[in-house]
Design an enzyme around this catalytic site. Structure first.
Site, PDB file in Angstrom:
ATOM      1  N   ASN A  24       0.880  -1.176   0.000  1.00 30.28           N
ATOM      2  CA  ASN A  24       0.000   0.000   0.000  1.00 30.28           C
ATOM      3  C   ASN A  24       0.911   1.217   0.000  1.00 30.28           C
ATOM      4  O   ASN A  24       2.123   1.095   0.137  1.00 30.28           O
ATOM      5  CB  ASN A  24      -0.942   0.005   1.213  1.00 30.28           C
ATOM      6  CG  ASN A  24      -0.173   0.000   2.515  1.00 30.28           C
ATOM      7  OD1 ASN A  24       0.636   0.878   2.795  1.00 30.28           O
ATOM      8  ND2 ASN A  24      -0.399  -1.028   3.309  1.00 30.28           N
ATOM      9  N   GLY A  32      -1.942  -9.937   3.697  1.00 31.20           N
ATOM     10  CA  GLY A  32      -1.732 -10.622   2.416  1.00 31.20           C
ATOM     11  C   GLY A  32      -0.273 -10.790   2.025  1.00 31.20           C
ATOM     12  O   GLY A  32       0.563 -11.156   2.846  1.00 31.20           O
ATOM     13  N   ASP A  34       1.865  -8.491   1.289  1.00 39.73           N
ATOM     14  CA  ASP A  34       2.677  -7.492   2.015  1.00 39.73           C
ATOM     15  C   ASP A  34       3.090  -8.053   3.379  1.00 39.73           C
ATOM     16  O   ASP A  34       4.271  -8.027   3.762  1.00 39.73           O
ATOM     17  CB  ASP A  34       1.816  -6.235   2.188  1.00 39.73           C
ATOM     18  CG  ASP A  34       2.630  -4.970   2.407  1.00 39.73           C
ATOM     19  OD1 ASP A  34       2.015  -3.924   2.654  1.00 39.73           O
ATOM     20  OD2 ASP A  34       3.878  -5.028   2.347  1.00 39.73           O
ATOM     21  N   THR A 123      -6.063  -8.117  -6.339  1.00 41.85           N
ATOM     22  CA  THR A 123      -7.189  -9.082  -6.352  1.00 41.85           C
ATOM     23  C   THR A 123      -7.510  -9.621  -4.958  1.00 41.85           C
ATOM     24  O   THR A 123      -8.381 -10.482  -4.803  1.00 41.85           O
ATOM     25  CB  THR A 123      -6.867 -10.297  -7.270  1.00 41.85           C
ATOM     26  OG1 THR A 123      -5.738 -10.988  -6.712  1.00 41.85           O
ATOM     27  CG2 THR A 123      -6.587  -9.857  -8.691  1.00 41.85           C
ATOM     28  N   GLY A 124      -6.857  -9.139  -3.942  1.00 42.61           N
ATOM     29  CA  GLY A 124      -7.161  -9.580  -2.571  1.00 42.61           C
ATOM     30  C   GLY A 124      -7.897  -8.496  -1.816  1.00 42.61           C
ATOM     31  O   GLY A 124      -9.039  -8.145  -2.145  1.00 42.61           O
TER      32      GLY A 124
HETATM   33  N1  APR Z   1       1.779 -15.563  -2.112  1.00 38.95           N
HETATM   34  C1  APR Z   1       1.127 -15.337  -3.284  1.00 38.95           C
HETATM   35  N2  APR Z   1      -0.072 -14.735  -3.360  1.00 38.95           N
HETATM   36  C2  APR Z   1      -0.646 -14.352  -2.196  1.00 38.95           C
HETATM   37  C3  APR Z   1      -0.036 -14.548  -0.929  1.00 38.95           C
HETATM   38  C4  APR Z   1       1.231 -15.192  -0.923  1.00 38.95           C
HETATM   39  N3  APR Z   1       1.899 -15.426   0.223  1.00 38.95           N
HETATM   40  N4  APR Z   1      -0.867 -14.034   0.031  1.00 38.95           N
HETATM   41  C5  APR Z   1      -1.945 -13.559  -0.604  1.00 38.95           C
HETATM   42  N5  APR Z   1      -1.840 -13.761  -1.943  1.00 38.95           N
HETATM   43  C6  APR Z   1      -2.772 -13.390  -3.011  1.00 38.95           C
HETATM   44  C7  APR Z   1      -4.180 -13.058  -2.605  1.00 38.95           C
HETATM   45  O1  APR Z   1      -4.952 -14.250  -2.514  1.00 38.95           O
HETATM   46  C8  APR Z   1      -4.616 -12.181  -3.775  1.00 38.95           C
HETATM   47  O2  APR Z   1      -5.073 -12.984  -4.853  1.00 38.95           O
HETATM   48  O3  APR Z   1      -2.273 -12.191  -3.597  1.00 38.95           O
HETATM   49  C9  APR Z   1      -3.338 -11.470  -4.205  1.00 38.95           C
HETATM   50  C10 APR Z   1      -3.239 -10.008  -3.729  1.00 38.95           C
HETATM   51  O4  APR Z   1      -3.846  -9.910  -2.460  1.00 38.95           O
HETATM   52  P1  APR Z   1      -3.339  -8.869  -1.309  1.00 38.95           P
HETATM   53  O5  APR Z   1      -2.078  -9.352  -0.747  1.00 38.95           O
HETATM   54  O6  APR Z   1      -4.503  -8.657  -0.415  1.00 38.95           O
HETATM   55  O7  APR Z   1      -3.000  -7.519  -2.111  1.00 38.95           O
HETATM   56  P2  APR Z   1      -3.971  -6.418  -2.723  1.00 38.95           P
HETATM   57  O8  APR Z   1      -5.309  -6.973  -3.084  1.00 38.95           O
HETATM   58  O9  APR Z   1      -3.150  -5.749  -3.787  1.00 38.95           O
HETATM   59  O10 APR Z   1      -4.214  -5.410  -1.505  1.00 38.95           O
HETATM   60  C11 APR Z   1      -3.113  -4.668  -1.041  1.00 38.95           C
HETATM   61  O11 APR Z   1      -3.488  -5.401   1.181  1.00 38.95           O
HETATM   62  O12 APR Z   1      -2.016  -6.533   2.459  1.00 38.95           O
HETATM   63  C12 APR Z   1      -2.513  -5.288   2.209  1.00 38.95           C
HETATM   64  O13 APR Z   1      -0.708  -3.809   2.739  1.00 38.95           O
HETATM   65  C13 APR Z   1      -1.460  -4.358   1.670  1.00 38.95           C
HETATM   66  O14 APR Z   1      -2.883  -2.472   1.897  1.00 38.95           O
HETATM   67  C14 APR Z   1      -2.324  -3.367   0.955  1.00 38.95           C
HETATM   68  C15 APR Z   1      -3.425  -4.241   0.366  1.00 38.95           C
END
Ligand code: APR
Length: 169
Positions: A24, A32, A34, A123-124
């Site tokens: 972010n 997730g 991050d 996508t998360g």
């Molecule tokens: N490895 C691969 N993919 C992952 C992992 C992992 N360890 N953990 C989660 N994912 C997938 C999720 O299932 C999703 O499909 O990565 C994709 C992105 O999800 P998020 O990590 O939630 O990222 P995003 O949707 O871009 O949101 C970003 O979330 O974690 C916070 O600090 C981050 O505020 C920011 C926001």
């Protein structure tokens, strides 16, 4: 033209030159991808992010941009942090999501990275529909003019993997 590869698994376990973080704009961690990258990579990554906030990005990393740090204890040389757009049904933010992939590859080229692992950005937590997120990721990677030899999309669920595979065909 980089080789596009799909992997079902955890992005923090990928042995590549650069791992892309779905960050972010604060660059100070989250959940997730991050959360996993900071947890596995250790405090060195957060220290480097704090340094970026104190210098280049005092107001945070803008959506669609990318910046590299060391990878700490991850089996990679760099982490490329990018900030995806939050999904909106009213406003088309596709260009910002495409920019995450394009800017991350530009940073990878600046580093001389030859293998780059991407998560499915936005996508998360940010709510982007997986099918459209996969389409944008693959279209942008295919169109990218980059010296990166392997672009690896690392999908955390079977669903995500199958969705990306459908767009790769
Ligand atoms: N490895 C691969 N993919 C992952 C992992 C992992 N360890 N953990 C989660 N994912 C997938 C999720 O299932 C999703 O499909 O990565 C994709 C992105 O999800 P998020 O990590 O939630 O990222 P995003 O949707 O871009 O949101 C970003 O979330 O974690 C916070 O600090 C981050 O505020 C920011 C926001």
């Amino acid at each position: 033209m980089a080789e596009l590869v799909l992997v079902r698994g955890d992005i923090t376990e990928q042995e590549v030159d650069a791992v892309v973080n779905a960050a972010n704009s604060t660059l100070l961690g989250g959940g997730g991808v991050d959360g996993a990258i900071h947890r596995k990579g250790g405090p060195e990554i957060l220290a480097a992010c704090r340094e970026l906030r104190a210098t280049e990005y005092p107001d945070g990393l803008p959506t669609g941009k990318a910046v590299a740090t060391s990878a700490g204890k991850l089996p990679a040389r760099w982490v490329i942090h990018t900030v995806g757009p939050v999904y909106s049904a009213r406003e088309d933010r596709s260009a910002l999501l495409a920019s995450c992939y394009r800017e991350s590859l530009r940073v990878a080229d600046e580093l001389g990275a030859r293998t780059v692992a991407f998560p499915a950005v936005s996508t998360g937590v940010y709510g982007w529909p997986m099918d459209d997120g996969a389409r944008l990721a693959i279209e942008t990677a295919r169109a990218a003019d980059t010296a990166v030899e392997q672009i690896r999309f690392v999908l955390f669920s079977a669903d995500a993997y199958d969705t990306f595979a459908a767009h790769l065909r």
